[in-house]
Write an enzyme that holds these catalytic residues in place. Structure first.
Site, PDB file in Angstrom:
ATOM      1  CB  SER B 148      24.267  10.089  29.334  1.00 52.23           C
ATOM      2  OG  SER B 148      24.917  10.698  28.578  1.00 52.23           O
ATOM      3  CG  ASP B 224      20.145   8.754  23.818  1.00 54.60           C
ATOM      4  OD1 ASP B 224      20.965   9.591  23.048  1.00 54.60           O
ATOM      5  OD2 ASP B 224      19.936   8.170  24.541  1.00 54.60           O
ATOM      6  CG  HIS B 257      20.476  11.468  26.063  1.00 55.88           C
ATOM      7  ND1 HIS B 257      21.141   9.687  25.921  1.00 55.88           N
ATOM      8  CD2 HIS B 257      22.387  11.815  26.093  1.00 55.88           C
ATOM      9  CE1 HIS B 257      22.591  10.095  26.878  1.00 55.88           C
ATOM     10  NE2 HIS B 257      23.130  11.882  27.508  1.00 55.88           N
TER      11      HIS B 257
END
Lengths: 284, 284
Positions: B148, B224, B257
């Site tokens: 991320s 995600d 995610h």
């Protein structure tokens, strides 16, 4: 009562779920975490139930142990219940080793605990049939394992309900709660002062009258800060030898009580269960 | 300044450590987590540095990703720095996507951030040499990865400091921060309104002038919740194709995610790094 889906995430080709349901046994909402391996989308799979240790919820093992990778390979449904009833109307204790998060997986007889703290009946009579009904699992192929207080739960429940569980293992378990400080405190609180009743929930004591038809697999780190006072794994080894219970008890140099230990050895445990559950040889 | 040992645990035959040191660059104490594989007790090993995402500390990846099992097999030292300076004297923001836990791995130019938020200099000029001096690592065999915001950090720092890192990969990275809401907010706060300065910390923009001498390995889940608005992985794929940057970018159906995604794919990333670091073929 049906399971309600709290959350879902794909994981190692399978599905990680958090579920919630209203338990008729504990009288509270209960949460649990379930990993469904890829194989379970097309067939019923063996199931391993993991009982967690003091202070844990259903989340810890799913987040920290790396079990899903192995369960996905072996085709095991992997389930983690919570460690106790919880909530505003549920009694608790200021100490972390008693009350919410510390059920010891038994049915309490003393108040204020007896109303809600009925984890043995919850797990064996309510949750297990619900899981077998709602999930793609083989009801005759269920293994039980746990860590620390959950290792105590796995050993005692497997000995007390041998028809329900075909394989059993424990990481860093409490093996003789009626002889150690954590266990004495909890057993007295939940069951009262009659020490005979404590021994019904003590793996070493149960082995004087009960056998598990299969090998008890146990792993313990010798740098575990609770090893000498609370866990005393050698008591289990001695008792198994005395009574002829098959056991595979391993002490590992340098490992502590944390999930770094659990993660390091959970693969061997899941393979132990998969071998017993797929062949049935541990329970012919 | 030397590292101070905060905690240590055996894990997969190696050692899991949390370390702390006083950083001259950030002017604060900084924590990091290190996994030393069994091989490192007898020889210097390649090292992979993992940069974490928004809100994380050095702990998340070590607790949740299952990286140690693979690092132990491959003989990789695995290091997770914290995501920003922290503490009472360090500025912060009420939003979770700015301030402490959200450094974006750059040197801030605007106040109040510029004093402490100097994570690029910290990582490249201070921590990396310290690690190479204090740990059994091969200074010429260092890989960089992240998740991320940390995927953004890995891609941008590898492009900006190609002599320091021989391999790079990212899970669910922010690939074009100067074009998406999270990134615009952070880059304006840390760098000011000059958007040219933002592009110095934007992987897609950097690729217009820089190349990485090796393959960019990127994995992204299509379930995600940040994929469409904040991550936009396709921008990186398009830019790599336009400029001839070697890239291996994979979109995975159904994954989100979370660390359930990271855990599912970190093994492939560590094998990518191990192959590049042991053969050097990604950086001849």
């Amino acid at each position: 009562m049906a399971f309600e889906l709290v959350s879902s995430a794909r994981c190692f080709g399978g599905e990680q779920r958090t579920l919630r349901h209203l338990s008729a046994v504990t009288g509270t909402p209960m949460r649990l975490a379930v990993f469904l391996p890829p194989q379970s989308s097309g067939q019923r799979c063996p199931m391993v139930i993991y009982l967690s240790g003091l202070t844990c919820t259903e989340d810890n093992v799913m987040a920290k142990a790396g079990a899903q990778r192995v369960a996905a390979e072996l085709g095991l449904v992997f389930v983690a219940p919570d460690t106790s009833p919880r909530g505003d109307g549920v009694p608790d204790d200021a100490a972390w080793e008693l009350g919410q998060g510390a059920s010891y997986y038994l049915d309490a007889r003393r108040m204020p605990w007896a109303t809600h703290f009925r984890m043995e009946s919850y797990l064996v009579d309510e949750l297990l049939p619900m899981l077998c009904g709602a999930l793609p699992v083989q009801a005759s192929q269920v293994g039980l394992m746990g860590h620390s207080m959950g290792g105590h739960g796995a050993l005692t429940l497997a000995l007390r309900h041998p028809s329900k569980f075909r394989s059993v293992s424990a990481l860093s378990p409490i093996v003789a709660p009626s002889q150690v400080p954590w266990g004495k405190k909890a057993l007295e609180a939940y069951l009262g002062e009659d020490e005979d009743s404590w021994r019904e929930h003590d793996a070493c004591a149960l082995l004087q009258r009960h056998r598990f038809d299969g090998t008890l697999r146990v792993d313990q780190g010798d740098a575990d800060p609770f090893y000498q006072e609370q866990l005393q794994t050698w008591l289990l080894a001695q008792r198994c030898e005395e009574v002829g219970q098959a056991a595979d008890i391993r002490i590992h140099a340098g490992y502590d009580h944390s999930y770094f230990f659990v993660a390091s050895f959970i693969e061997e445990h899941l393979r132990h269960h998969a071998a017993a559950l797929s062949t049935g040889r541990d329970k012919e």
